[in-house]
Design an enzyme around this catalytic site. Structure first.
Site, mmCIF file in Angstrom:
data_model
loop_
_atom_site.group_PDB
_atom_site.id
_atom_site.type_symbol
_atom_site.label_atom_id
_atom_site.label_comp_id
_atom_site.label_asym_id
_atom_site.label_seq_id
_atom_site.Cartn_x
_atom_site.Cartn_y
_atom_site.Cartn_z
ATOM 1 N N ASP A 1 29.441 44.888 44.862
ATOM 2 C CA ASP A 1 30.737 45.549 44.656
ATOM 3 C C ASP A 1 30.548 47.034 44.338
ATOM 4 O OD1 ASP A 1 32.997 44.111 45.167
ATOM 5 O OD2 ASP A 1 33.161 43.224 43.165
ATOM 6 N N LYS B 1 36.805 36.211 51.219
ATOM 7 C CA LYS B 1 35.444 36.782 51.209
ATOM 8 C C LYS B 1 34.428 35.729 51.657
ATOM 9 C CE LYS B 1 36.637 40.110 47.674
ATOM 10 N NZ LYS B 1 36.651 40.507 46.262
ATOM 11 N N GLN C 1 34.690 38.289 40.516
ATOM 12 C CA GLN C 1 36.035 38.705 40.937
ATOM 13 C C GLN C 1 36.842 39.214 39.732
ATOM 14 O OE1 GLN C 1 37.243 38.682 44.206
ATOM 15 N NE2 GLN C 1 39.048 39.684 43.371
#
Ligand code: NDP
Length: 300
Positions: free
Chosen positions: A119, A52, A96
């Site tokens: 997200d 990412k 994460q």
């Protein structure tokens, strides 16, 4: 049968994002800035996070890693989240997942400022998505919608069967495709896709095969190799395989290979379109995160 090339599509989008960043820089604007919080040393998570960050930097975004040890308390992680919420230089950030067992994922997700929730997991963004309003959308369904759009696969009036009801893939996917599209958008733009008749299946669904056989578009996000076999798919179906499963393969360099949830070899000849694994949905997930970060930057 047309193979949907997620790798190439993601590369095209990265180029578009790079151009967007260049134009921002020319106008004296700061580029989008993403932070990624990682807790502990789960090897898979470390790889995802590095990918990412790398993708961000390749398109000219600013990208920071915030690495915390696995024994951090929930309170300490909440303080990190709060610091990132208040930092005006950070447009978006993610924590994460998975987190260590002693930390509540939902408590952390809900502590993130929803404007920075790239997200798309905060209840506010999930709620906006459910209401059919502009929101930061969960990356994988957003990427699938983009693939359908770029391959000019309409969803209006079509029967979409989604197999899997997770909060990150199945549910938001179903919500996106059942919506009335935003009327102001060009018809085949990703955000204008919708108007589908959606059936959402899960492990308690009876007659999965019969339902799959009625799909015009079949989206599978389960995590079981070859769950979808050729007898479950009718001729001409569009098949989107989200699954990523490792199976042992003695001749593969790493001793395993990745396969999806669909028996690709048997199913592909029956499809009008199909995504491969790897190289289908996977590359789109990271690029969607980048798009969300740009959106969060521009929303300011
Ligand atoms: P989850 O484990 O959270 O959800 C799996 C879903 O599949 C559940 O809803 C479950 O039903 C359902 N299910 C399980 N068995 C069956 C069955 N036999 N028939 C029908 N439904 C079944 O998984 P995720 O959504 O997080 O991920 C799914 C797959 O997609 C995984 O392989 C994952 O690695 C991959 N993935 C890929 C991404 C990408 O970028 N390509 C991103 C995210 C995930 P129930 O709710 O009843 O338990």
């Amino acid at each position: 049968m047309t193979l949907i090339d997620g790798k190439q599509t993601a590369a095209d989008i990265r180029l578009e994002l790079k151009r967007e960043v260049d134009s921002m820089l020319r106008q004296g604007m700061r580029p989008p800035h993403l932070a990624v919080v990682i807790v502990g040393h789960n090897p898979a998570s470390e790889t995802y996070v590095e990918n990412k960050l790398k993708a961000c930097r390749e398109v000219g975004f600013l990208a920071d890693k915030v690495a915390l040890e696995a024994d951090i308390t929930e309170q300490q992680l909440l303080q990190t989240v709060e610091r990132l919420n208040r930092d005006d230089e950070i447009d978006g950030f993610i924590v994460q997942l998975p987190l260590p067992d002693h930390i509540s994922e939902s408590r952390i997700t809900q502590a993130i400022d929803w404007h920075k929730d790239v997200d798309g997991l905060h209840p506010h963004n999930v709620g906006l998505t459910a209401l059919g309003q502009p929101s930061l959308v969960s990356a994988t369904p957003k990427g699938i919608r983009e693939l359908l759009s770029r391959y000019h696969i309409p969803t209006e009036g079509r029967h979409v069967v989604v197999v899997g009801r997770s909060n990150i893939v199945g549910k938001p996917m179903a919500m996106l495709l059942m919506q009335k599209p935003y009327l102001s958008l060009p018809k085949m733009s990703a955000a204008a896709l919708g108007d589908a008749t959606v059936t959402l299946c899960h492990s308690k669904t009876r007659n999965l095969k019969d339902i799959c056989l009625t799909a015009d578009i079949l989206i599978v996000a389960v995590g079981q190799p070859a769950l979808i076999t050729a007898d479950m798919v009718r001729e001409g179906t569009v098949v989107i395989d989200v699954g990523i499963n490792r199976i042992e393969d003695a001749v593969a360099p790493r001793g395993y290979r990745l396969v999806g949830d669909v028996d690709f070899k048997e199913v592909a000849p029956k499809c009008s379109y199909i995504t491969p694994v790897p190289g289908g949905v996977g590359p789109m997930t990271i690029v969607s995160l980048l798009q969300n970060t740009l959106q969060a930057r521009l929303n300011k």
